[in-house]
Scaffold this active site. Structure first.
Site, short mmCIF file in Angstrom:
data_model
loop_
_atom_site.label_atom_id
_atom_site.label_comp_id
_atom_site.label_asym_id
_atom_site.label_seq_id
_atom_site.Cartn_x
_atom_site.Cartn_y
_atom_site.Cartn_z
N LYS A 52 1.03 -1.28 0.03
CA LYS A 52 0.09 -0.09 -0.03
C LYS A 52 0.96 1.44 -0.03
CE LYS A 52 -3.69 -2.47 2.36
NZ LYS A 52 -4.46 -2.63 3.44
N GLN A 96 -4.68 -1.49 9.74
CA GLN A 96 -4.74 -2.86 8.96
C GLN A 96 -5.21 -3.98 10.14
OE1 GLN A 96 -3.58 -3.36 6.02
NE2 GLN A 96 -3.77 -5.44 6.06
N ASP A 119 -11.07 2.67 4.52
CA ASP A 119 -11.62 1.23 4.39
C ASP A 119 -12.97 1.14 4.26
OD1 ASP A 119 -9.55 -0.66 4.21
OD2 ASP A 119 -9.02 -0.33 6.44
N1 GUN Z 1 -6.91 -7.09 6.15
C1 GUN Z 1 -7.13 -7.78 5.10
N2 GUN Z 1 -8.11 -7.04 4.37
C2 GUN Z 1 -7.91 -5.65 4.75
C3 GUN Z 1 -8.60 -4.34 4.25
O1 GUN Z 1 -9.14 -4.49 3.23
N3 GUN Z 1 -8.33 -3.54 5.00
C4 GUN Z 1 -7.66 -3.57 6.43
N4 GUN Z 1 -7.67 -2.65 7.10
N5 GUN Z 1 -7.23 -4.58 6.92
C5 GUN Z 1 -7.39 -5.76 6.04
#
Ligand code: GUN
Length: 278
Positions: A52, A96, A119
């Site tokens: 990311k 995350q 998100d």
């Molecule tokens: N862990 C797995 N997929 C995601 C996501 O889309 N966002 C976040 N914050 N954590 C994740």
């Protein structure tokens, strides 16, 4: 059978997002700034977060990763989120997941300002999605899947769509976004009866389980199979929920793993992170 090429499509989307970032900077003088919080040393999370950050930087989005040790208290995490909510330089906040067991994930997610919740996981954004009005942000994976279907001009309206999985990250928001696009949606989960029958009759199957669950030989003619799962098989090879060899000869479109939904999720998150609401 046509491959839904998430890599190629994500590159196309990232180009557009990069252009939008430049436009935002020129028009407002603001640089989108994504802050990613990671707790502990989950190896998969570390890879996702690095990905990311690198992608954000490539397209002109400022990005900061804040690392906390596994034993951080919920209180300290909440304090950091409150700080980031107030910080005018920060336009997006992402925590995350998963978080360690001693931390209540819901308390953390709810603390994020909805205008910075890239998100789309806060109750305000989830609630808006559920009642069919525009949230600040849609969750990245389902939004990326819709971008991929749209790229291949796959008709969502009126389609019978089977979503396998009901997680807050993928299954639930996926079903709701598709309902908002006028699909007829079935949401399957571990209590669902006769899953194979449902797979065989759906126009579109979207599987987000993390187990090899879509393995019937004959799916519907002209059907579309989207594989959200990504895990290592017994030989350590990356694989998805769909038995590609079994399923691919009978469907019309199928997304590969890797190179399908994964890159779309990142592109979709970058699309979110390029927006500035505050
Ligand atoms: N862990 C797995 N997929 C995601 C996501 O889309 N966002 C976040 N914050 N954590 C994740």
């Amino acid at each position: 059978m046509i491959l839904l090429d998430g890599k190629k499509t994500s590159e196309k989307i990232l180009k557009k997002v990069k252009f939008n970032v430049e436009k935002t900077i020129n028009n407002t003088g603001r640089v989108p700034h994504l802050v990613v919080i990671i707790v502990g040393e989950n190896p998969a999370s570390q890879i996702y977060v690095r990905n990311k950050k690198n992608t954000a930087e490539k397209i002109g989005i400022k990005s900061t990763v804040i690392e906390f040790p596994e034993n951080v208290s919920e209180k300290n995490l909440l304090k950091k989120i409150a700080e980031l909510n107030k910080d005018n330089d920060v336009t997006g906040i992402l925590v995350q997941l998963p978080l360690p067991k001693h931390i209540n994930k819901n308390n953390i997610v709810q603390a994020i300002a909805p205008q910075k919740d890239v998100d789309g996981f806060t109750p305000e954004n989830v609630g808006k999605l559920a009642i069919g009005i525009e949230p600040y942000f849609y969750p990245a994976t389902p939004q990326g899947i819709i971008m991929l279907l749209d790229e291949y001009k796959i008709k969502i309206e009126g389609a019978d769509i089977l979503v396998i999985g009901r997680s807050n990250i993928v299954g639930r928001p996926m079903s709701q976004m598709l309902i908002n696009r006028n699909a007829t949606v079935t949401t399957a989960h571990s209590y669902t009866k006769d899953l194979d029958d449902k797979i065989k009759t759906a126009d579109i199957v979207i599987s987000a389980v993390g187990k090899k669950i879509v393995r019937c030989k004959m799916v519907k003619k002209n059907s579309v199979i989207v594989d959200v799962g990504i895990f290592k098989d017994a030989n350590g090879k990356l694989t998805g929920d769909v038995d590609f060899e079994y399923v691919s000869p009978s469907c019309e479109f199928i997304s590969p793993v890797p190179g399908g939904v994964g890159p779309m999720t990142i592109a979709s998150l970058m699309y979110n992170a390029s927006k500035v609401y505050v």
